[in-house]
Design a protein around this motif. Structure first.
Motif, PDB file in Angstrom:
ATOM      1  N   GLU A 186     -36.230   6.218   2.872  1.00 31.31           N
ATOM      2  CA  GLU A 186     -36.935   5.137   2.176  1.00 31.31           C
ATOM      3  C   GLU A 186     -35.952   4.273   1.392  1.00 31.31           C
ATOM      4  O   GLU A 186     -36.027   3.035   1.425  1.00 31.31           O
ATOM      5  N   GLU A 187     -35.031   4.922   0.684  1.00 32.92           N
ATOM      6  CA  GLU A 187     -34.022   4.162  -0.072  1.00 32.92           C
ATOM      7  C   GLU A 187     -33.133   3.357   0.863  1.00 32.92           C
ATOM      8  O   GLU A 187     -32.799   2.197   0.589  1.00 32.92           O
ATOM      9  N   LEU A 188     -32.755   3.973   1.997  1.00 37.50           N
ATOM     10  CA  LEU A 188     -31.917   3.267   2.963  1.00 37.50           C
ATOM     11  C   LEU A 188     -32.668   2.092   3.564  1.00 37.50           C
ATOM     12  O   LEU A 188     -32.098   1.008   3.761  1.00 37.50           O
ATOM     13  N   SER A 189     -33.955   2.285   3.845  1.00 38.14           N
ATOM     14  CA  SER A 189     -34.769   1.210   4.414  1.00 38.14           C
ATOM     15  C   SER A 189     -34.861   0.031   3.454  1.00 38.14           C
ATOM     16  O   SER A 189     -34.726  -1.137   3.860  1.00 38.14           O
ATOM     17  N   ARG A 190     -35.090   0.330   2.175  1.00 33.56           N
ATOM     18  CA  ARG A 190     -35.177  -0.759   1.194  1.00 33.56           C
ATOM     19  C   ARG A 190     -33.847  -1.493   1.063  1.00 33.56           C
ATOM     20  O   ARG A 190     -33.804  -2.734   0.985  1.00 33.56           O
ATOM     21  N   ALA A 191     -32.760  -0.728   1.051  1.00 32.45           N
ATOM     22  CA  ALA A 191     -31.441  -1.350   0.920  1.00 32.45           C
ATOM     23  C   ALA A 191     -31.119  -2.207   2.147  1.00 32.45           C
ATOM     24  O   ALA A 191     -30.554  -3.300   2.019  1.00 32.45           O
ATOM     25  N   ASP A 234     -22.204  -2.651  12.097  1.00 30.50           N
ATOM     26  CA  ASP A 234     -23.459  -3.174  11.579  1.00 30.50           C
ATOM     27  C   ASP A 234     -23.272  -3.466  10.092  1.00 30.50           C
ATOM     28  O   ASP A 234     -23.347  -2.573   9.259  1.00 30.50           O
ATOM     29  N   GLN A 235     -23.002  -4.742   9.767  1.00 29.30           N
ATOM     30  CA  GLN A 235     -22.736  -5.097   8.371  1.00 29.30           C
ATOM     31  C   GLN A 235     -23.934  -4.831   7.468  1.00 29.30           C
ATOM     32  O   GLN A 235     -23.765  -4.468   6.300  1.00 29.30           O
ATOM     33  N   MET A 236     -25.140  -5.014   8.008  1.00 28.79           N
ATOM     34  CA  MET A 236     -26.330  -4.746   7.210  1.00 28.79           C
ATOM     35  C   MET A 236     -26.367  -3.273   6.795  1.00 28.79           C
ATOM     36  O   MET A 236     -26.601  -2.939   5.636  1.00 28.79           O
ATOM     37  N   LEU A 237     -26.132  -2.393   7.770  1.00 32.11           N
ATOM     38  CA  LEU A 237     -26.158  -0.953   7.497  1.00 32.11           C
ATOM     39  C   LEU A 237     -25.010  -0.556   6.585  1.00 32.11           C
ATOM     40  O   LEU A 237     -25.178   0.270   5.676  1.00 32.11           O
ATOM     41  N   GLU A 238     -23.837  -1.141   6.811  1.00 33.50           N
ATOM     42  CA  GLU A 238     -22.674  -0.801   5.986  1.00 33.50           C
ATOM     43  C   GLU A 238     -22.904  -1.188   4.528  1.00 33.50           C
ATOM     44  O   GLU A 238     -22.611  -0.411   3.603  1.00 33.50           O
ATOM     45  N   ASN A 239     -23.449  -2.373   4.301  1.00 38.69           N
ATOM     46  CA  ASN A 239     -23.724  -2.796   2.924  1.00 38.69           C
ATOM     47  C   ASN A 239     -24.867  -1.993   2.303  1.00 38.69           C
ATOM     48  O   ASN A 239     -24.854  -1.711   1.096  1.00 38.69           O
ATOM     49  N   ALA A 240     -25.846  -1.634   3.125  1.00 38.10           N
ATOM     50  CA  ALA A 240     -26.930  -0.783   2.619  1.00 38.10           C
ATOM     51  C   ALA A 240     -26.379   0.567   2.189  1.00 38.10           C
ATOM     52  O   ALA A 240     -26.758   1.117   1.141  1.00 38.10           O
ATOM     53  N   MET A 241     -25.459   1.121   2.973  1.00 36.23           N
ATOM     54  CA  MET A 241     -24.846   2.402   2.618  1.00 36.23           C
ATOM     55  C   MET A 241     -24.000   2.260   1.357  1.00 36.23           C
ATOM     56  O   MET A 241     -23.961   3.168   0.507  1.00 36.23           O
ATOM     57  N   ALA A 242     -23.335   1.122   1.210  1.00 36.69           N
ATOM     58  CA  ALA A 242     -22.553   0.874   0.003  1.00 36.69           C
ATOM     59  C   ALA A 242     -23.441   0.876  -1.233  1.00 36.69           C
ATOM     60  O   ALA A 242     -23.086   1.426  -2.285  1.00 36.69           O
ATOM     61  N   LEU A 249     -26.274   2.513  -1.588  1.00 38.51           N
ATOM     62  CA  LEU A 249     -26.686   3.888  -1.869  1.00 38.51           C
ATOM     63  C   LEU A 249     -25.568   4.696  -2.510  1.00 38.51           C
ATOM     64  O   LEU A 249     -25.830   5.585  -3.326  1.00 38.51           O
ATOM     65  N   LEU A 250     -24.330   4.395  -2.162  1.00 38.55           N
ATOM     66  CA  LEU A 250     -23.201   5.058  -2.814  1.00 38.55           C
ATOM     67  C   LEU A 250     -23.074   4.588  -4.260  1.00 38.55           C
ATOM     68  O   LEU A 250     -22.861   5.383  -5.182  1.00 38.55           O
TER      69      LEU A 250
END
Length: 488
Positions: free
Chosen positions: A143-148, A368-376, A378-379
């Motif tokens: 859920e947090e990853l989806s929102r990010a 995937d820049q979207m996923l990479e920034n979303a992971m950033a 969350l970190l």
């Protein structure tokens, strides 16, 4: 000319528009030589009647082929196959679709079938699984990853957000990763030491392509990871197996090898050796780094599941003690979140990382820049760190429960040591048990387990497999072990 109508067939329920069906079939007949240059087609009225379609549909088909240059129209005389097309000898008629099916199945050109690539592809297809050691995606902060991820799609400058980015990976993720890895692994890196990759296998492929030349020698621990060896062989290197004991890679054997012949690279899973899960002892780590500096070989350190350790604090990576710039350190979020999220990282000296970023461009412009920034995100917000702490508690409980099941329900059939970390148990089955047969029968009960074919010990013996526990609940683990017990 009436023969033409018998060569065409339309399917009005097909998703492809009827006029395109007609156009495509006429094109195929021309390419095959069935309709030669100068061949006069039926009038649109005649063909429409023969195919039981509206005349406008045939007009559309003819217009399409006229525009493409397959046909030509002579005013007052009709429509013909274009005369400028080369003459093609007629080919034997075959049932509709059969010829194209054959060309899709078998190439018309010669190519080499590379034996070293023959490795089964793991897929998630069973209800129960004692896998290679995968995480449980039900625990992941989805859920947090989806929102990010959604935030990255909708907010900010769309030209920059949805355009091309740095081939090294999203700057934000590399900055957050540097902080995270420095805090948890004792590294002293900056964002410039990091290349974001799709996973460890991509990092290894890039490093192998950049560093290895045909004839180079690469030392690997045995038993080891077949996926790593595939990359080294693909680069033209000679793979040399070194034995492993209860303390990891036997460094004495490595030193003997270095004294006899030069090696270019050593591949090692120092923290949780793959597949046996043992950790490389501290004194051997020190000797390994000294040997690397003395003999000039690169150490590729694959740290695929560092975060999951259950006995005191995990040993720090070799990369943290590297004083000579000889270690490439690679990990990923595959074990943190799920194999579906393809984000990994390769750590190394700045100049080499810059070179790999150039190499990456010719196989994968960027991730995937979207996923990479979303992971950033969350970190930065601590979501990943909290998830890891929770996962370690859950996986430790599952490890203990699973090992107790193996001990009580499969007594006398298996031998194993409780792993200090990781997501699987290296399990030796009794030599009289046919692992291939056992795995095949388990699959009939909707349970996946490895058959031991990819894990052979240095002495040639096998019958050992990794049984993953992390991706299953306690109830699923008990059901899985009961199935194996019943089959045995």
């Amino acid at each position: 000319m009436q023969v033409l109508s018998t060569l065409l067939a339309v399917e009005k329920s097909d998703k492809l528009p009827v006029y395109l069906q007609i156009a495509n079939q006429l094109t195929s007949l021309i390419k095959a030589g069935t309709l030669a240059p100068g061949f006069r087609l039926l009038s649109t009225r005649q063909l429409a009647a023969a195919l039981n379609v509206h005349r406008r549909t045939v007009v559309q088909a003819y217009d399409e082929l006229l525009a493409q240059g397959w046909l030509e129209s002579h005013t007052g005389n009709g429509t013909f196959v274009a005369n400028h097309l080369p003459e093609v000898g007629p080919v034997p008629m075959v049932p509709s679709g059969q010829a194209s099916d054959q060309t899709l199945k078998k190439a018309g050109f010669q190519f080499e079938r590379l034996v070293h690539l023959n490795r089964p592809v793991l897929k998630s297809g069973t209800r129960l699984h004692l896998d290679d050691g995968f995480p449980d995606p039900r625990l992941a902060p989805l859920e947090e990853l989806s929102r990010a991820y959604r935030s990255q799609l909708l907010h900010g400058n769309p030209y920059m957000r949805l355009g091309y980015g740095d081939t090294k990976g999203a700057s934000w993720l590399r900055q957050e990763l540097a902080i995270h890895l420095n805090e948890t692994r004792g590294l002293k890196i900056s964002a410039d030491n990091i290349l974001i990759v799709r996973g460890v296998i991509m990092g290894m492929h890039l490093a192998s392509t950049a560093l290895l030349r045909p004839g180079d020698r690469v030392a690997v621990d045995s038993p080891g990871w077949f996926g790593a060896n595939m990359n080294f062989v693909q680069a033209g290197a000679e793979v040399i197996n070194l034995p492993v004991d209860e303390h990891g890679l036997i460094i004495d054997e490595l030193e003997k090898l270095c004294e006899k012949e030069p090696i270019r690279m050593l591949y090692v899973t120092s923290h949780h050796h793959y597949p046996t899960t043992v950790a490389l002892r501290a004194d051997r780590r020190i000797r390994l780094l000294k040997l690397s500096e003395k003999y000039g070989f690169v150490i590729f350190e694959d740290d695929y599941d560092y975060d999951f350790h259950y006995l005191s604090k995990p040993l720090l990576p070799l990369a943290g003690a590297d004083q000579a710039g000889m270690v490439l350190y690679c990990g990923s979020f595959t074990k943190t979140i799920s194999p579906a999220f393809r984000i990994g990282y390769l750590i190394g000296p700045e100049d080499f990382i810059s070179q790999l970023a150039l190499l990456r461009r010719i196989i994968d412009r960027q991730g995937d820049q979207m996923l990479e920034n979303a992971m950033a995100e969350l970190l930065q917000t601590g979501v990943i760190q909290r998830h890891l702490r929770k996962s370690v508690r859950v996986y430790k409980q599952r490890r203990d429960f699973f090992c107790d099941l193996l001990k009580t329900k499969l007594e006398g059939k298996v031998n194993f040591h409780i792993p200090d970390g990781g997501m699987s148990v290296w399990t030796k089955f009794d030599d009289h048990i046919d692992l291939k047969k056992l795995a095949a029968n388990a699959l009939k009960h909707d349970l996946y387990m490895a058959d031991g074919s990819l894990t052979q010990l240095a002495d040639g013996s096998r019958n050992s497999v990794r049984l993953g526990f992390a991706s299953s609940t306690l109830e699923e683990l008990e059901e899985s072990v009961n199935i194996i017990k019943d089959l045995l």
